[in-house]
Scaffold this active site. Structure first.
Site, mmCIF file in Angstrom:
data_model
loop_
_atom_site.group_PDB
_atom_site.id
_atom_site.type_symbol
_atom_site.label_atom_id
_atom_site.label_comp_id
_atom_site.label_asym_id
_atom_site.label_seq_id
_atom_site.Cartn_x
_atom_site.Cartn_y
_atom_site.Cartn_z
ATOM 1 N N HIS A 104 -15.764 46.224 17.176
ATOM 2 C CA HIS A 104 -14.604 45.589 17.803
ATOM 3 C C HIS A 104 -14.011 44.600 16.815
ATOM 4 O O HIS A 104 -14.689 44.139 15.897
ATOM 5 C CB HIS A 104 -15.007 44.934 19.123
ATOM 6 C CG HIS A 104 -15.126 45.952 20.213
ATOM 7 N ND1 HIS A 104 -14.522 45.838 21.436
ATOM 8 C CD2 HIS A 104 -15.768 47.150 20.233
ATOM 9 C CE1 HIS A 104 -14.802 46.898 22.174
ATOM 10 N NE2 HIS A 104 -15.555 47.710 21.478
ATOM 11 N N GLU A 106 -9.653 44.452 28.623
ATOM 12 C CA GLU A 106 -9.919 43.061 28.970
ATOM 13 C C GLU A 106 -8.652 42.225 29.062
ATOM 14 O O GLU A 106 -8.625 41.216 29.771
ATOM 15 C CB GLU A 106 -10.907 42.435 27.980
ATOM 16 C CG GLU A 106 -10.375 42.240 26.576
ATOM 17 C CD GLU A 106 -10.490 43.489 25.711
ATOM 18 O OE1 GLU A 106 -10.713 44.583 26.262
ATOM 19 O OE2 GLU A 106 -10.358 43.370 24.484
#
Lengths: 712, 712
Positions: free
Chosen positions: B492, B517
């Site tokens: 990520h 998210e």
């Protein structure tokens, strides 16, 4: 003119009854109010008692030469015309005529009791009772009472014989309780088979009942239909739209009932199940007969909601029954009916292996299912159906060598899946009786608290029948042994339930109907679509049904090319709500559930209920039932139809006002059809509240299942 | 007239390549046919090479004062007008003019290789290559080659610098690769941010690109947009209906690319990501640049089907990567984004506890999910975002005291759920580099074979950016360490994928986009419905995406009253097919899945594919992808739309002819809407075959997911 002298003694008293629930003890205050004791000093023309609300009236009177007779009225119109009562005995004169009323009393009783598990938590038991004591005016001067309990949803009555010098041992050859109908009603009936309840229901006018034609069904392991009679519950509808259902309650140490059909006189008369010596009941005073029950309603669904049969049973005698756990279960079972596996080991395709059991445990553990039935686990299945000499074959403690019962139990416990023991007796009752204590002590040792019993085949000893007194007492011994060792009983090939689960809450379920397995192999094509629209209004009135729903592989591929389940998949889901049982099988092979989103309903559906409501229904056509789970706020709705497609509108006004819910509807697909396209379904969700209305489109042979979950 | 001398050497050869898959070794025969070697003896006006089918043509030539230039034509019309190539160096003259062609060669290559995991098993790698070697005619007489590979779905070209005396160490300050557009195309772009790819995509005409306006997004932990440039992949559509997407392949020891936008000249020029010293790349001859890629198609879906970027990478260097297991996973993750739990322990609501991990393991084990990510398991999270001095805070071997990592791994193994390690570096790369061997040896000891890495915040050391050469090399060190210890990497805050998963198949997935998210907390409202109709045609062209789909509690109740997921639940399902990744999270809280029949799709959906087909799609509007599982015969289809409802007709002609399948369609409910009613869905099943057509009604912000399973 006759002299009538009435003396009323009115008093008020309070009874405190402790009703034990499996996890809470609740104190119920029940009030016996309005107690009237009626003493009759001289001959009486007619005694009357009404239901609490007055809608049902029972009249009792003596007629002719002192013959006991009764009549029942519903909304002031007769539903049972004058019918007489009496007995025939072996070696003793019949009780029939020459009777006098020696006393009578009317009382009213109103309690609310709690079911340790069931269709609902609280049950109102409110009735008025007429107790009439009769005595023969001459001869042996035998005496007995007739007790009528009149509820707002029907009546029950029984004979009570006190201990008396002139009547010690009693051998009943016939109980002659009549039910004279007021018209040629439409009747949902099955033949009065002394050995099995696994017939399809027939829908005919009363005068067209022909039980004899149902003899010799090729797919029944045992059957005995001696005359034109029907088994109970038998349900009918008058041309005035009144629903009547006849059955019995609290059957102990007595024979099961059938109702002999007199089509000329529109009369039914009790025909107890006997044995080959034509003895029906051997007993001794004091004794009571079971209650003869007639449920009477003007809405079909009220038959299902009625708790009359349970109310006619005594309260819980067992106290804490926390070992009785309502549960969904899987089983090594359907694969035998499909021919994929076998109960016996010699076949080379033994189903009950440790490995296979673990496969089912894994599946159950993943899917909110907490029970596992394993059939064919114990040695002896090589010598089962088809053998005459079945005594001494089975024991109930010796696993086949490829089945490690300790390991299966250990593995199951680790995964939260409890073993359900299986005892197939092959109707060799003496072997089972002898081994009963050993068999149940074995379960205690293993920490197993449920057993499915089976009685396939003709009863041994020969000459007895499944529904006779001998077997009633046998089933009771098993139940008592269960109570002793904390084991719940799910009896197959049972005597019909008569509400004794109220008294013995370890009697969790029974078969006693044409179950799912007939779809796997019956040469008549299995259970036709209307079957499960009749069962809720007939068999289900007796008590919990272990139907084993949930077959997703409707066409039974590849196992049974010539058989199929005759419902849609959506109907199979609906059965978890429609057919009440605290034990509900997810009957199909795990691989037939894997990947099917419709299986979510089976994962979710509750098995123990706070309340139940029949939203609509016509016998043999359709029915919709809504149930609210215990200890939670979810509702589940099941709706089934017969071979006709129909749209049902469901009003959700049973939901809490002002609360939002998510309703997930598992319905038939647009083109679904029980035969042509049975696995077509659709699942939709809606936000609903108590003002919502859902339209359910049911396919031919179809259904709908709905889960309704409060929005968080 | 120039003299052209062509020498063709045609030969045929066979290469045998062993491609290792994690569970099978397959022998692939690849054939190199039609190899032509072109030697140029004199100055050449124009070299040309076409794609194998001839649809795409690249012209290379020198122009002006010996400047290297190229042009690209598609169906005989230019799609890239004359664009020049060159470099600026620190302390050395630029490579720009005064070049001569010293040799050139055209070859054709055709192989079929197998992906150890991926969107499809077999990949055809068929191109014609023009290799032009250039040399400065004066001065240092530096030499390099330009290699153009021309596929039927686009082109790739790179610079190859051989070892040479006049060019040892090289400090690149600019690579000046131009892409001159032929019109003011419609462009799906995000700003050329050196530090993050987590911007929403913008849809504008080329001349309206304004990356500067995207600076200072309040919800990005780090961001640096130095000029009006775009990140790649950047995708555009010409008014002639041609789709172009620009990116790079095989990025090693070099800086990531952005494309500087010259709106006046409709020109893009490479702007490598640098550091605060304005150095882009430090290297030495011999070296190659990454491939500069242009995918060119006339059907938007073909961009997705194209394997051009992978084909421009070298074959698997790791051999057996059977430890890389495509898997669905759950995680202690979403609850942090909801604010229900926290990564750190000091908060008092630590998510990564042994107990919580076991809860997720239990849930996963029940639901055909075999991975568990646990974030916040290691000490240090009290000193994370918002701190400048982040080096030395985290280690990757010390659990918080309430997290027993050995027990979690043991418990997970027992239940078939493998732990996915988590390494949040907080971009403190020197700490991570130092601990890398220890951290990976720890995983080997624990038998853990996957890690999610994270680089939230500004890169330490200061002055470096996520997408610069320093970080490219850091990410590569992590990847190499993974290969050493048999650990798959899911990075990520990564450098964008450039197809190196072909060479290093332990690079399973990356974030590198605005993930789920943002829906939980972004102050701009999260990922608008069109986001996921653009991502498949932009970010996804680079490689697997760890988007973390599957949020069922769309409105994020009760945690986030002011945020929501801006799709319907059905679209969340569709993402498991539309967004390719060999690791797919079921991201929501277990309790939000329990009881929802739509979860069956997540249970079922495969994560490794035999083949993939884009059935329809327009960028920013909708897309439908069908994928067939590996090692099985099920197909899964996902379809997503933007904020507009639409009906898509899906032709199932990809199914095996003559075979029957059950299609289960998870679609938007009739009244579904991403904002007003996002959780309304319906599930329907149909029997289908290769002649079937399905109509999918997609709601605004909606989608559909279909599983298609052969009828047994």
């Amino acid at each position: 003119m006759a002299l009538l002298v009435w003396v009323y003694l009115l008093k008020r008293m309070a009874l405190i009854i402790f009703v034990m629930r499996y996890n809470v003890h609740k104190l119920l205050l029940t009030i016996l109010f309005g107690v009237g004791v009626l003493s009759v000093m001289a001959s009486v023309k007619k005694l009357e008692v009404t239901s609490p609300s007055g809608g049902i009236k029972v009249e009792f009177f003596l007629q002719g030469k002192g013959e006991a007779a009764y009549r029942v009225l519903y909304n002031a119109k007769p539903v049972i015309e004058t019918s007489t009562l009496g007995f025939d005995f072996q070696g003793e004169p019949s009780i029939k005529e020459g009777l006098a009323i020696t006393s009578s009393a009317i009382t009213e009783f109103n309690e609310t009791w709690e079911m340790p598990w069931g269709e609902q938590l609280k049950v109102v038991n409110h009735y008025k009772q007429l107790k009439v004591t009769l005595a023969e005016k001459a001869g042996k001067k035998r005496t007995f009472s007739l007790v009528f309990r009149v509820f707002d949803d029907g009546i029950g009555f029984r004979y009570e014989f006190p201990k008396q010098a002139s009547m010690g041992k009693v051998v009943i050859t016939d109980e002659n309780t009549q039910f004279k109908l007021t018209g040629n009603h439409l009747v949902w009936w099955q033949p009065g088979d002394w050995d099995i309840y696994e017939h399809l229901y027939n829908t005919t006018r009363f005068t067209d009942i022909d039980a004899i034609s149902k003899r010799n069904h090729p797919n029944l392991a045992q059957t005995y239909i001696p005359e034109n009679a029907v088994n109970t519950p038998v349900t009918m509808k008058t041309d005035d739209g009144v629903y009547l259902s006849f059955h019995e309650a609290a059957l102990y140490n007595y024979a099961g009932i059938t109702l002999k059909v007199d089509t000329t006189n529109l009369m039914m008369q009790s025909e107890l199940v006997g044995n080959s010596k034509n003895i029906k009941v051997v007993t001794a005073t004091p004794f009571n007969t079971p209650w003869r029950t007639i449920q009477i309603t003007d809405r079909a669904g009220e038959l299902i909601e009625s708790k009359l049969i349970l109310n006619l049973n005594e309260p819980n005698k067992l106290g804490d029954v926390s070992y009785v756990k309502p549960t969904k279960y899987v089983g090594i079972w359907w694969e035998m009916h499909l021919g994929k596996a076998s109960w016996d080991m010699a076949s080379g395709k033994h189903g009950a292996t440790t490995e296979n059991a673990k496969k089912y445990i894994d599946f159950a553990a993943k899917n909110n299912i907490h029970g596992l039935l394993v059939e064919g686990w114990n040695a002896g299945w090589e010598h089962w159906i088809g053998f005459e000499d079945r005594e001494g074959v089975f024991d109930f403690v010796t696993p086949y060598p490829d089945y490690d019962i300790n390991e299966v139990i250990r593995y199951g416990k680790e995964k939260g899946v409890a073993l359900i023991m299986h005892h197939e007796t092959s109707a060799a009752t003496q072997t089972y009786d002898k081994q009963l204590d050993t068999a149940f002590a074995f379960m205690q040792k293993l920490d197993v608290h449920a057993v499915k019993t089976g009685y396939v085949g003709k009863i041994l000893p020969k000459g007895e029948y499944h529904h006779g007194q001998y077997m009633v007492n046998h089933y009771q011994r098993v139940l008592d042994m269960g109570a002793k060792y904390k084991v719940a009983i799910n009896a197959h090939e049972p005597i019909m339930a008569t509400g004794i689960r109220r008294t013995y809450p370890n009697f969790i379920a029974r078969e006693g109907l044409r179950g799912q397995e007939f779809n796997a192999w019956a040469s008549d094509g299995g259970n036709m679509p209307e079957h499960l629209t009749i069962v809720p209004f007939t068999r289900m009135l007796a008590g919990p049904i272990d139907y084993t729903p949930g077959i997703f592989d409707i066409k039974l591929k590849p196992w049974k090319p010539n058989n199929q389940v005759n419902n849609t998949l959506a109907q199979q889901l609906a059965l978890y709500v429609v057919l009440y049982s605290p034990v509900q099988m997810a009957a199909d092979l795990p691989e037939n559930y894997e990947g099917n989103p419709a299986f979510q309903f089976i994962r979710d559906v509750a098995v123990d209920w706070q309340e139940s409501k029949v939203l609509n229904g016509e016998i043999g056509d359709y029915v919709t039932i809504a149930r609210k789970e215990r200890n939670g706020n979810r509702w589940f709705v099941g709706s089934v139809t017969d071979e006709n497609a129909r749209t049902l509108t469901i009003n959700l006004d049973f939901l809490d006002a002002g609360k939002k819910y998510t309703a997930t509807v598992y319905a038939d697909g647009k083109d679904a059809d029980w035969d042509k396209n049975p696995i077509s379904f659709k699942i939709e969700n809606f936000t609903v509240d108590s003002s919502s209305v859902l339209n359910l489109n049911l396919a031919p042979g179809g259904g709908a299942a709905i889960s309704i979950v409060p929005v968080k």
